[in-house]
Structures are given as structure tokens and as C-alpha cells.
Scaffold this active site. Structure first.
Site, short mmCIF file in Angstrom:
data_model
loop_
_atom_site.label_atom_id
_atom_site.label_comp_id
_atom_site.label_asym_id
_atom_site.label_seq_id
_atom_site.Cartn_x
_atom_site.Cartn_y
_atom_site.Cartn_z
N ASP A 209 38.56 45.87 51.10
CA ASP A 209 39.95 45.42 51.16
C ASP A 209 40.70 45.73 49.86
OD1 ASP A 209 38.67 43.53 49.48
OD2 ASP A 209 40.08 41.96 50.06
N GLU A 212 39.30 44.54 46.72
CA GLU A 212 38.06 45.23 46.34
C GLU A 212 36.82 44.35 46.46
OE1 GLU A 212 39.60 46.49 42.20
OE2 GLU A 212 39.35 48.36 43.28
C1 NOJ Z 1 36.81 41.23 40.81
C2 NOJ Z 1 38.09 40.97 41.48
O1 NOJ Z 1 38.01 39.96 42.40
C3 NOJ Z 1 38.60 42.21 42.06
O2 NOJ Z 1 39.74 41.99 42.81
C4 NOJ Z 1 38.82 43.18 40.96
O3 NOJ Z 1 39.35 44.36 41.44
C5 NOJ Z 1 37.56 43.45 40.20
N1 NOJ Z 1 36.90 42.23 39.82
C6 NOJ Z 1 37.82 44.28 38.98
O4 NOJ Z 1 38.74 43.74 38.14
C1 NOJ Z 2 42.30 43.73 41.01
C2 NOJ Z 2 43.01 43.67 42.32
O1 NOJ Z 2 42.32 42.80 43.18
C3 NOJ Z 2 43.12 45.04 42.94
O2 NOJ Z 2 43.94 44.94 44.09
C4 NOJ Z 2 43.72 46.02 41.99
O3 NOJ Z 2 43.72 47.30 42.57
C5 NOJ Z 2 42.96 46.05 40.67
N1 NOJ Z 2 42.79 44.72 40.15
C6 NOJ Z 2 43.70 46.88 39.64
O4 NOJ Z 2 44.95 46.35 39.37
#
Ligand code: NOJ
Ligand code: NOJ
Length: 485
Positions: A209, A212
Site C-alpha cells: 500500500d 508501504e
Molecule cells: C515505516 C512506516 O510505517 C512506513 O510508512 C514508512 O514508509 C517506512 N517506515 C519508512 O519510513
Molecule cells: C512514509 C509514507 O508512509 C510513505 O507513503 C511515503 O512514500 C514515505 N514515507 C516517503 O515520504
């Protein structure tokens, strides 16, 4: 520094004579207006700075100028595409200086070349769903949540938007740029055709999603894919690529069916993810709101004013207003997070989640744009899906089930004015918590209200800018309605 003061007092300004508003939107105070203008200018500068780093390859967009705690010094395909989309809106907005326009024009050309490199490099990795690159265009080499298939779809949206502007400008470079963007030939080697082909053939694949974290089937991703394919079908037509165009539209009708499966009538919300590997995670998620903002399309299901979307907004608002201490007893709009029980605090993933700037700005943008869309309708029909949304919006005004609220009624005008006024309160929330130099991080600490997580997240600025641009369009629409009649 919490530098907001009493910005939430709004006063009704009676506009003089013939420009008297038909819809009577409640005007903001001068103080609030100038704080929005100041932040617009700050966000614009931070955004462009993150698109033009001297230490990154030209055309890359860093997620945030932060090398550690957290390290966000990468080009994420999703963040970059959303940033480019926001910058193209800005490019057409009229508030850029000549120098800023020139900077962006150069950036877009470099960005095409940078994406050619990314598309080439991704084939040693996950393919087009590779989500994250070093600023020299190489794949991020460590384990990550791969693939993320919203990326190619959002990039296609952004590059098609760019191409449409180029065509209107009809500059001398158009003939040399066009083949980079689209060529009907097969095997394809143009940016947008590659992303569209991948999207058309792989939208049924499970993937990670936008946050991530969760592997599954996502409303945000499917909405992005549907819009890319609709825009792509139109583009393919222009290049006489009729077979491709028809194929893309065929996928769109199947995606429409898939999207409907996300509606959960018993919970009265659109679920963020189906077939998930994390069944315990809440399915109530701001991702649904972001999906609608970035990927609503004319005549499509899940428009801004779709009852199911209104219901989901209401659930999000209720949930976040209870989750975070900073939302207690405040006249500012509710600070929105990603989803209830988020555990990412901007540094660590096993902590307590916070409100996010981009989700709070999305709440503002959503209400401005919903007001705009409602102003084009002849009536609002209250039903069991949208009842709670309108009841909470209308406050002491009486709303009943099955009521039809006609355009000329005072209640209809009140609803539009509330949508606009409440959207302003969400922006005021961001103004209240921003740093005094206008920098915006990823998150807002849930207890103290201070900025937290990645500093100057590009996406935070992009979302503030698009919210203000939506505000301006809605303001113009609601104010001038009477004149047009
Ligand atoms: C965990 C976060 O929940 C996720 O959204 C993010 O992209 C990664 N760590 C990296 O920052
Ligand atoms: C964490 C977020 O959850 C994700 O959507 C985003 O792409 C990365 N950080 C980088 O900003």
C-alpha cells in the site's frame, strides 16, 4: 513553536452590491487569510527546493531533506508523482515568479530523463512497481515493501498532465519531447506507455500500500490505476493507438467493479485494503480520502460527493478527534492521521502514531472540493449512508432522513458555507502547528503539537499548496455564482 493565535474566529463579511454572494460563504478573517498566503509562499519555496537539490541527479525529487532520523533522502516514485502533479497545478496557478516558472520548466525536462533511467534500472529489481530510488537513479538496495503499484499509475497521471500543458503551450520543444512521453510502437520505449502497459496488465496483482506496510489489494492504488488508464486511453487515441486505448478502457470497467467491493455497508465506510496480510489493521484510513483527491475522475464512481466517501470522511473525523490529545476542545479542525492505531511516529515503527500534515491538508482540500461539487447540484438527498456526515455538518440545523435539500433553500446555502468554513479550520490547524519559518514536517506530535518526523517533507508542502488552490477555486465559484445568474 506553536505560533498560531486566535485564527479561528470567522466573521461574516457582507460583500457589497452586485457581488453579494448567492451562497453566502463565510469569509475568513484577514489574519487567517494572510497566514494562508504566507504559508503558500513558504511551501512553494520548500517544494521547489526539494525538486532541485544540487546534490541529487537533476530531475529527482527528494522525499525530505533529511539524511538521518529519519533518512528520507530518496526519490520515492509516489511522492515524486504527487509533487509533480502539485507543481503543475502551481505552474498554471499564476502565483509563480518568472524565475520559478523557468526553474520548473527545466526540472520537467530533467525529470523525464531521470524517469527513463528509473524505468531502465527497475528491471533489475521489482520492475515498474519498484517504489524507492537513490538520488542517483539506482534502486534502493535493501529490503523494502515491494512492489508498490500505485507508483507507475501516479507517474503516468503526472506526465500526461505535463504533456497536456506542453501541448497547450505549443512551444518549439514539443516535437522533441513528445516521443519521450508516448509512442504507439511496440515494444514500447516511452515513459507513459510503459507505465500504462504495466498498469493495464498488473492492476490485479497484490502489492504494498501507499504507506508501504500492508500487502494486499488497495483502494488508493486501484483508484490511481483507474484514473491513469482513463487518461491513458484518451492519450492513446490521440496517437491513433486504438487497440491500446480500447484495452485500457476494458480494464477500467473491470476496475470499477473491483472498487465497489471496498464499500462496507455494515461499517458505513470504504475499506482501504482487501485481501490483506494484516487483517488486524484498521480498514479506516485516510488513504481513501487521498485516493479520491488524487484520482477522482469526471463521471466516475467515488466522486467527492459520493455518499460512501462522505460517510468515510465522517468516520475518519470522528476517529481522529478521539485519538489525539491535541484535538480535544479545539475550534481548530481535527488533526488527521494515517489510520487509527498507527505505530509509526516518524522515527520508529513500534511507537505511537501521530497526526500527519498531509492527511490534515487532505481533509481541508476534500471539504473545499466537495463544496464546489455540491454547488453544481440541484439538491442534496439525505439517506442512511450520508446522514451522519450532514447531521454533524449542519450542527443545530435540523436534518432528517429522506429529506431533500433544494438548491435555493437556506439549508443548502448553510451546508456549502459550513463546508468551506470547516475546510478553513483544517488549514488553520496546520498553520497553528507549523514551525515559525513555515517548515512542515511529516507529523504533528499528538500531545505537544510540535512538528515531528521527516522535516520539510515534500508531500506535506504539496498537500498544503493543493488545498489552498482548491480553496481559491471554490471561493471564486461560491462568490461569483450570483453574478453568473
Ligand atoms: C515505516 C512506516 O510505517 C512506513 O510508512 C514508512 O514508509 C517506512 N517506515 C519508512 O519510513
Ligand atoms: C512514509 C509514507 O508512509 C510513505 O507513503 C511515503 O512514500 C514515505 N514515507 C516517503 O515520504
Amino acid at each position: 513553536m506553536l505560533n498560531g493565535t486566535c485564527l479561528f474566529i470567522r466573521s461574516k463579511v457582507i460583500l457589497s452590491g452586485f457581488i453579494f454572494s448567492f451562497f453566502m460563504i463565510t469569509e475568513t478573517t484577514q489574519a487567517a487569510q494572510s497566514s494562508f498566503d504566507d504559508q503558500f509562499s513558504n511551501s512553494k519555496q520548500f517544494l521547489i527546493s526539494n525538486m532541485t537539490r544540487p546534490d541529487a541527479m537533476a530531475g529527482a525529487v527528494i522525499a525530505a531533506p533529511s539524511l538521518r532520523a529519519p533518512d528520507y533522502y530518496y526519490h520515492w516514485v509516489r511522492d515524486a508523482a504527487l509533487t509533480v502533479k502539485a507543481s503543475l497545478d502551481l505552474y498554471q496557478d499564476g502565483r509563480l515568479t518568472e524565475q520559478e516558472r523557468l526553474t520548473l520548466q527545466k526540472f520537467y525536462l530533467d525529470h523525464l530523463k531521470f524517469n527513463q533511467l528509473l524505468q531502465k534500472n527497475s528491471f533489475v529489481g521489482e520492475g515498474p512497481g519498484e517504489p524507492k530510488f537513490l538520488v542517483n537513479g539506482k534502486i534502493y538496495p535493501l529490503p523494502w515493501g515491494r512492489p508498490q503499484n500505485d507508483g507507475p499509475a501516479l507517474r503516468a497521471q503526472s506526465l500526461i498532465q505535463y504533456y497536456q500543458i506542453l501541448k497547450r503551450e505549443n512551444g518549439t520543444a514539443l516535437p522533441s519531447i513528445t516521443p519521450l512521453i508516448y509512442q504507439p510502437e511496440w515494444p514500447n520505449n516511452s515513459l507513459v506507455k510503459s507505465d500504462l502497459e504495466f498498469t493495464a496488465h498488473h492492476w490485479q496483482d497484490l502489492n504494498f500500500d501507499l504507506w508501504e506496510e500492508v500487502y494486499g489489494y488497495h483502494f488508493f492504488t486501484l483508484m490511481a490505476q483507474r484514473k491513469a488508464l482513463i487518461m491513458g486511453a484518451q492519450l492513446a487515441q490521440e496517437f491513433q493507438d486504438v487497440g491500446a486505448s480500447n484495452y485500457y478502457l476494458q480494464q477500467v470497467s473491470e476496475i470499477n467493479f473491483a472498487l465497489d467491493q471496498f464499500w462496507n455497508p455494515s461499517e458505513n465506510l470504504i475499506a482501504a485494503t482487501l485481501k490483506t496480510t494484516h487483517p488486524t489493521k484498521s480498514n479506516l484510513d485516510s488513504a481513501v480520502l487521498l485516493a479520491v483527491l488524487h484520482s477522482a475522475c469526471d463521471g466516475c464512481s467515488f466522486s467527492l460527493t459520493d455518499d460512501r466517501v462522505l460517510a468515510t470522511f465522517q468516520k475518519l473525523q470522528e476517529s481522529f478527534s478521539r485519538s489525539y490529545a491535541i484535538n480535544a476542545n479545539s475550534k481548530l479542525g481535527t488533526a488527521f492521521g494515517r489510520y487509527p492505531n498507527d505505530t509509526y511516529d516518524g522515527y520508529k515503527t513500534n511507537s505511537e502514531g501521530n497526526p500527519w500534515v498531509l492527511a490534515t491538508a487532505a481533509a481541508a482540500e476534500y471539504l473545499y472540493r466537495a463544496a464546489h461539487e455540491f454547488s453544481e447540484k440541484n439538491s442534496i438527498q439525505i439517506n442512511s449512508t450520508n446522514f451522519t456526515f450532514f447531521q454533524s455538518l449542519a450542527r443545530s440545523q435540523k436534518i432528517v432522513l429522506n429529506q431533500t435539500i433544494l438548491k435555493d433553500s437556506s439549508l443548502f446555502k448553510f451546508i456549502l458555507s459550513e463546508l468551506y468554513g470547516q475546510a478553513d479550520q483544517y488549514l488553520e490547524r496546520i498553520i497553528f502547528h507549523k514551525n515559525s519559518d513555515g517548515s512542515l514536517s511529516e507529523q504533528i506530535n499528538r500531545d505537544s503539537g510540535y512538528m515531528q518526523g521527516a522535516p520539510n517533507l515534500t508531500w506535506s508542502h504539496a498537500s498544503f499548496l493543493t488545498a489552498v488552490m482548491a480553496r481559491d477555486r471554490t471561493h471564486a465559484r461560491l462568490k461569483t455564482k450570483k453574478v453568473q445568474q
